[in-house]
Structure formats: C-alpha cells, structure tokens
Write an enzyme that holds these catalytic residues in place. Sequence first.
Site, PDB file in Angstrom:
ATOM      1  N   CYS A   1       0.815  -1.212   0.000  1.00 56.57           N
ATOM      2  CA  CYS A   1       0.000   0.000   0.000  1.00 56.57           C
ATOM      3  C   CYS A   1       0.849   1.263   0.000  1.00 56.57           C
ATOM      4  CB  CYS A   1      -0.932  -0.002   1.210  1.00 56.57           C
ATOM      5  SG  CYS A   1      -2.143  -1.319   1.134  1.00 56.57           S
TER       6      CYS A   1
ATOM      7  N   PHE B   1      -9.477  -5.236   0.031  1.00 58.04           N
ATOM      8  CA  PHE B   1      -8.888  -4.701  -1.202  1.00 58.04           C
ATOM      9  C   PHE B   1      -9.875  -4.671  -2.370  1.00 58.04           C
ATOM     10  CE2 PHE B   1      -4.984  -6.448   0.949  1.00 58.04           C
ATOM     11  CZ  PHE B   1      -4.542  -5.208   1.364  1.00 58.04           C
TER      12      PHE B   1
ATOM     13  N   HIS C   1      -3.103   7.397   3.077  1.00 58.68           N
ATOM     14  CA  HIS C   1      -3.604   6.149   2.493  1.00 58.68           C
ATOM     15  C   HIS C   1      -4.521   5.466   3.513  1.00 58.68           C
ATOM     16  CE1 HIS C   1      -3.909   2.198   0.761  1.00 58.68           C
ATOM     17  NE2 HIS C   1      -3.557   1.717   1.934  1.00 58.68           N
TER      18      HIS C   1
ATOM     19  N   ASN D   1      -9.833  -0.314  -0.241  1.00 57.97           N
ATOM     20  CA  ASN D   1      -8.377  -0.116  -0.256  1.00 57.97           C
ATOM     21  C   ASN D   1      -7.835  -0.668  -1.581  1.00 57.97           C
ATOM     22  OD1 ASN D   1      -5.607  -0.407   0.041  1.00 57.97           O
ATOM     23  ND2 ASN D   1      -5.717  -1.019   2.187  1.00 57.97           N
TER      24      ASN D   1
HETATM   25  C1  LIG Z   1      -9.396  -3.396  10.286  1.00 61.48           C
HETATM   26  C2  LIG Z   1      -8.200  -4.284  10.619  1.00 61.48           C
HETATM   27  C3  LIG Z   1      -8.122  -5.357   9.573  1.00 61.48           C
HETATM   28  C4  LIG Z   1      -8.389  -4.904  12.018  1.00 61.48           C
HETATM   29  O1  LIG Z   1      -8.353  -3.888  13.023  1.00 61.48           O
HETATM   30  P1  LIG Z   1      -7.344  -4.002  14.257  1.00 61.48           P
HETATM   31  O2  LIG Z   1      -7.522  -2.787  15.103  1.00 61.48           O
HETATM   32  O3  LIG Z   1      -5.961  -4.227  13.761  1.00 61.48           O
HETATM   33  O4  LIG Z   1      -7.779  -5.333  14.975  1.00 61.48           O
HETATM   34  P2  LIG Z   1      -8.031  -5.666  16.521  1.00 61.48           P
HETATM   35  O5  LIG Z   1      -6.969  -6.606  16.979  1.00 61.48           O
HETATM   36  O6  LIG Z   1      -8.208  -4.463  17.370  1.00 61.48           O
HETATM   37  O7  LIG Z   1      -9.388  -6.428  16.414  1.00 61.48           O
HETATM   38  C5  LIG Z   1     -10.492  -5.752  15.903  1.00 61.48           C
HETATM   39  C6  LIG Z   1     -11.735  -6.562  16.193  1.00 61.48           C
HETATM   40  O8  LIG Z   1     -11.657  -7.811  15.518  1.00 61.48           O
HETATM   41  C7  LIG Z   1     -11.865  -8.840  16.447  1.00 61.48           C
HETATM   42  N1  LIG Z   1     -11.162 -10.055  16.093  1.00 61.48           N
HETATM   43  C8  LIG Z   1      -9.853 -10.243  16.058  1.00 61.48           C
HETATM   44  N2  LIG Z   1      -9.594 -11.530  15.772  1.00 61.48           N
HETATM   45  C9  LIG Z   1     -10.816 -12.140  15.659  1.00 61.48           C
HETATM   46  C10 LIG Z   1     -11.243 -13.464  15.358  1.00 61.48           C
HETATM   47  N3  LIG Z   1     -10.368 -14.437  15.135  1.00 61.48           N
HETATM   48  N4  LIG Z   1     -12.563 -13.715  15.302  1.00 61.48           N
HETATM   49  C11 LIG Z   1     -13.460 -12.722  15.507  1.00 61.48           C
HETATM   50  N5  LIG Z   1     -13.121 -11.473  15.791  1.00 61.48           N
HETATM   51  C12 LIG Z   1     -11.810 -11.179  15.862  1.00 61.48           C
HETATM   52  C13 LIG Z   1     -11.343  -8.262  17.749  1.00 61.48           C
HETATM   53  O9  LIG Z   1     -11.887  -8.946  18.860  1.00 61.48           O
HETATM   54  C14 LIG Z   1     -11.883  -6.858  17.666  1.00 61.48           C
HETATM   55  O10 LIG Z   1     -13.287  -6.821  17.942  1.00 61.48           O
HETATM   56  P3  LIG Z   1     -13.956  -5.668  18.835  1.00 61.48           P
HETATM   57  O11 LIG Z   1     -13.309  -5.751  20.171  1.00 61.48           O
HETATM   58  O12 LIG Z   1     -15.425  -6.003  18.814  1.00 61.48           O
HETATM   59  O13 LIG Z   1     -13.644  -4.377  18.105  1.00 61.48           O
HETATM   60  C15 LIG Z   1      -6.896  -3.448  10.653  1.00 61.48           C
HETATM   61  O14 LIG Z   1      -5.841  -4.283  11.104  1.00 61.48           O
HETATM   62  C16 LIG Z   1      -6.537  -2.802   9.341  1.00 61.48           C
HETATM   63  O15 LIG Z   1      -7.080  -1.795   8.993  1.00 61.48           O
HETATM   64  N6  LIG Z   1      -5.589  -3.358   8.633  1.00 61.48           N
HETATM   65  C17 LIG Z   1      -5.092  -2.749   7.393  1.00 61.48           C
HETATM   66  C18 LIG Z   1      -3.852  -2.036   7.725  1.00 61.48           C
HETATM   67  C19 LIG Z   1      -3.304  -1.227   6.592  1.00 61.48           C
HETATM   68  O16 LIG Z   1      -3.636  -0.122   6.369  1.00 61.48           O
HETATM   69  N7  LIG Z   1      -2.346  -1.734   5.926  1.00 61.48           N
HETATM   70  C20 LIG Z   1      -1.680  -0.950   4.926  1.00 61.48           C
HETATM   71  C21 LIG Z   1      -0.765  -1.743   4.196  1.00 61.48           C
HETATM   72  S1  LIG Z   1      -1.568  -3.090   3.461  1.00 61.48           S
HETATM   73  C22 LIG Z   1      -0.480  -3.691   2.304  1.00 61.48           C
HETATM   74  O17 LIG Z   1       0.583  -3.146   2.136  1.00 61.48           O
HETATM   75  C23 LIG Z   1      -0.924  -4.850   1.571  1.00 61.48           C
HETATM   76  C24 LIG Z   1      -0.361  -6.016   1.754  1.00 61.48           C
HETATM   77  C25 LIG Z   1      -0.970  -7.244   1.249  1.00 61.48           C
HETATM   78  C26 LIG Z   1      -0.684  -8.401   1.933  1.00 61.48           C
HETATM   79  C27 LIG Z   1      -1.259  -9.592   1.535  1.00 61.48           C
HETATM   80  C28 LIG Z   1      -2.125  -9.631   0.436  1.00 61.48           C
HETATM   81  O18 LIG Z   1      -2.725 -10.782   0.074  1.00 61.48           O
HETATM   82  C29 LIG Z   1      -2.396  -8.463  -0.262  1.00 61.48           C
HETATM   83  C30 LIG Z   1      -1.816  -7.273   0.159  1.00 61.48           C
END
Ligand SMILES: CC(C)(COP(=O)(O)OP(=O)(O)OC[C@H]1O[C@@H](n2cnc3c(N)ncnc32)[C@H](O)[C@@H]1OP(=O)(O)O)[C@@H](O)C(=O)NCCC(=O)NCCSC(=O)/C=C/c1ccc(O)cc1
Length: 395
Positions: free
Chosen positions: A166, A218, A310, A343
């Site tokens: 990204c 994506f 981004h 994205n």
């Molecule tokens: C939205 C995401 C995916 C998750 O948010 P988070 O804050 O990291 O996650 P949390 O650990 O806080 O968990 C969020 C929620 O999900 C839940 N969760 C947690 N695991 C579980 C579970 N196994 N069951 C069910 N609930 C759960 C967790 O409990 C929690 O729920 P809640 O408390 O109700 O909010 C976030 O990580 C995100 O935006 N990621 C994208 C990051 C980003 O901008 N990346 C930029 C670069 S990307 C890039 O370069 C591309 C690379 C690429 C790589 C590979 C490819 O194939 C293609 C491309």
Amino acid sequence: MAGSSSIPATTVREIRVVQRADGAAAVLAIGTANPHHCVPQGDYPDYYFRVTNSDHLTNLKPTFAKLCGMTGIGRRFFHHTDEMLATHPNLSLDARLDVVATAAPELAASAAAKAIAEWGRPVGDITHLVVSTNAGSHAPGTDVRLVSLLGLRHDVLRTVLQLNGCASGCAALRLAKDLAENNRGARVLVACVELTITAFRGPDKADSFDALIPQGLFGDGAGAVIVGAEPYVHERPLFEMVSASQYVIPDTEHMLTMQLGSGGIGGTIATGLPRLAAGIVEQCLLDAFGDRLAGSGGVVEWNNLFWAVHPGSSVMLDHIVRALRLAPGKLAASRTVVREYGNMLGATVIFVLDEVRRQREDPQGEGAGHDEGWGVMMGFGPGFTVEAMLLHAAT
Ligand SMILES: CC(C)(COP(=O)(O)OP(=O)(O)OC[C@H]1O[C@@H](n2cnc3c(N)ncnc32)[C@H](O)[C@@H]1OP(=O)(O)O)[C@@H](O)C(=O)NCCC(=O)NCCSC(=O)/C=C/c1ccc(O)cc1
C-alpha cells in the site's frame, strides 16, 4: 597530459546545473479509473461465500462479516465478475496473471488518459513513465503496453515498481518528484494499477481473522498523475512536492508481508498494524518535516495541515487521528475514498489526492479554508514502511 582535446571545456558541475530543474516538482494533473463491477460491502460476505462455493463454512462467515463491517468500506470495484468466477471456478495462477496482463494496462491507460486530458499537453511531452503494481508478473508488462495504448514516445524512460504494497503510490510519486527535479523539462507519468484477482481466493476452514483481511479490504482501481517542475504557461500545478521521506520500522518485518506463491499473491496483514502505525507516525513526521513545520514554540500543530493519508481501513484512520490529535474532519478525503472504493493498495493515495483537491476547491466542502496550504501525503507498506511527502497546495 599535453595535447589538444576535442571535448569542450565544460565541467560536470556546469552540465548538472543545466540538466537540473530549478523549481520543485508538482502534481500537474490527476486521473482515476475503476472496473465497472461493483459489490456493496454489506453484501460482500454473502457474495464471497457464494461465488467461492463456500457456504458450508458457516463458522467463518460471521468472522468475515465482522471484518468487512469494521473497515469503513461502502463498496468495492472488481475486474473479476460473478460470471468469470462461475465459468472458471478454479482459475489457475497462470490464468489469473494472464487476465492481469491484459486488464491492468487497459485500466491504467484509462486513468492516464484522464490525467493527460486534464494536463492538456501533447502525450509526446511525457519523458518518463513510472508504473507501480502489486498484481502482475509479466515482462514486458504494463509499462510497455502503456507506450502503445497511450501513444507515448518510444524513448520514454520507463521504471516499474512491484510489490511495494500500500506504500507503492507514495513511492512512485517520490520517484517521480526526483525524476522531474533532476531532469529539466521532464514530464513524468505515474500510473498505479491494482487488480485483486491475483490475491483472490476462497476461504479455507483453517483461516484466521488475519488471513481473511485481504479478501475483506482490497478493491481494484488505477490512479495516474502527471508530475513536472517549472510549469509551462498552460500547466496548472495542484500540489508542489516539497520533501519526501521513507522509514522502515525496526523488527516489524513479520507484521506485513506479501509474496507471489502458487496460490497467487498472499502474505500476512497482522491485526495491530493500525496500533503500530499510530505509535510511530508522529515521530516519523517530526523527523522528516518537523524543522519546516514547527511554529515559534518548536511545536507542530498537525491540524494546520491538509492530509492525504492512504486509508488502509477506517480503523487505520481512527488511529492516525488519535495519534496526531487531529480534528475529526481532517481525514475526510481518505474516509470518502475508502468508503467509495475500498483499499486499492498503491492506487488509493492518488484517489485521495484527487479528493483532497476537490474538497479544498469546494467552498462549502470539509477541506475548504481549514489549512495553511501545507499538507502531508502518507502511505504504509511492507517493512513495516512509512512513506510520507510534504506538499504545498499551489492554490
Ligand atoms: C481493520 C483491521 C483489519 C483490524 O483492526 P485491528 O484494530 O488491527 O484489529 P483488533 O486486533 O483491534 O481487532 C479488531 C476486532 O476484531 C476482532 N477479532 C480479532 N480476531 C478475531 C477473530 N479471530 N474472530 C473474531 N473477531 C476477531 C477483535 O476482537 C476486535 O473486535 P472488537 O473488540 O469487537 O472491536 C486493521 O488491522 C486494518 O485496517 N488493517 C489494514 C492495515 C493497513 O492499512 N495496511 C496498509 C498496508 S496493506 C499492504 O501493504 C498490503 C499487503 C498485502 C498483503 C497480503 C495480500 O494478500 C495483499 C496485500
């Protein structure tokens, strides 16, 4: 050594002075394009399990639906359609790469044609081409196809960036800035094109939440920009490209990885990336631009800038807002783009620049009059890498 020489008595230094442009590079025009096939994000979990014949994996669907729901995405566009997936349920990697080899140059050309039309100068004035993609794996690739599709000069100087994740849109624009500033009269066409068919796969019953992230996030799109220094009379600079930076955060290689394997593009996108980015973003920006932006007390007020971030997802944006103590509307352009398109990896930041321009020009818009003409463009990629550029809006 004695004797006469046929080489003129010019120093390398003098040659360099003539070769280099005097002013900063600027974004002179922007174009974007998407495929026609659109899937609302609310429908995507049902759609995804249906088209991949995975409805029997009932335990995974709620996890995937939760993931899709927390991204801030309203809809995504895809080159691959239901019909394509239905008629070719087990599309081989070779077949998917063949699809990309044809479709990526066409989508990139569509975005580039809009940028060239806005720029208003002959296509023969383009001296350099920078293509960035995370999708294809052919050579000659999108860059060479663009020469014929757009009627570019056959001596256009081509560079391809691949698998920069990204961050690749910011990396391509950083390269374009250096090319434009180091070659007087250069006009650089940047084309970032992303097609997710290379990464598309059905869910596996062993999939974790993290493993499903690419399928929930994506979408397909292309963004194109014309970059040049010392604008001619009829050129209209949108953003001057003042200074660029790139940081790789130590010991974070495992957090975000990409590789082309037998199943297509895969890799790791760890949850927690938004927290990681939020933890280092202010220091990265202070190291890169602090001296230029600090007020009289040595403090940078990030709210005085415009922002072209981004949008990995809205979760990423929420973390950046908190880390930099930004007013809620400051990332409005990023939120609009992630909502309307998802994205699109490297292409996304070009859509965001276009949206920032639109919002700043709209007197009723969220971006109007809320900055002092200075702004930051930023992207994140494997490394974990933070790419940033200090911009100055020309109007
Ligand atoms: C939205 C995401 C995916 C998750 O948010 P988070 O804050 O990291 O996650 P949390 O650990 O806080 O968990 C969020 C929620 O999900 C839940 N969760 C947690 N695991 C579980 C579970 N196994 N069951 C069910 N609930 C759960 C967790 O409990 C929690 O729920 P809640 O408390 O109700 O909010 C976030 O990580 C995100 O935006 N990621 C994208 C990051 C980003 O901008 N990346 C930029 C670069 S990307 C890039 O370069 C591309 C690379 C690429 C790589 C590979 C490819 O194939 C293609 C491309």
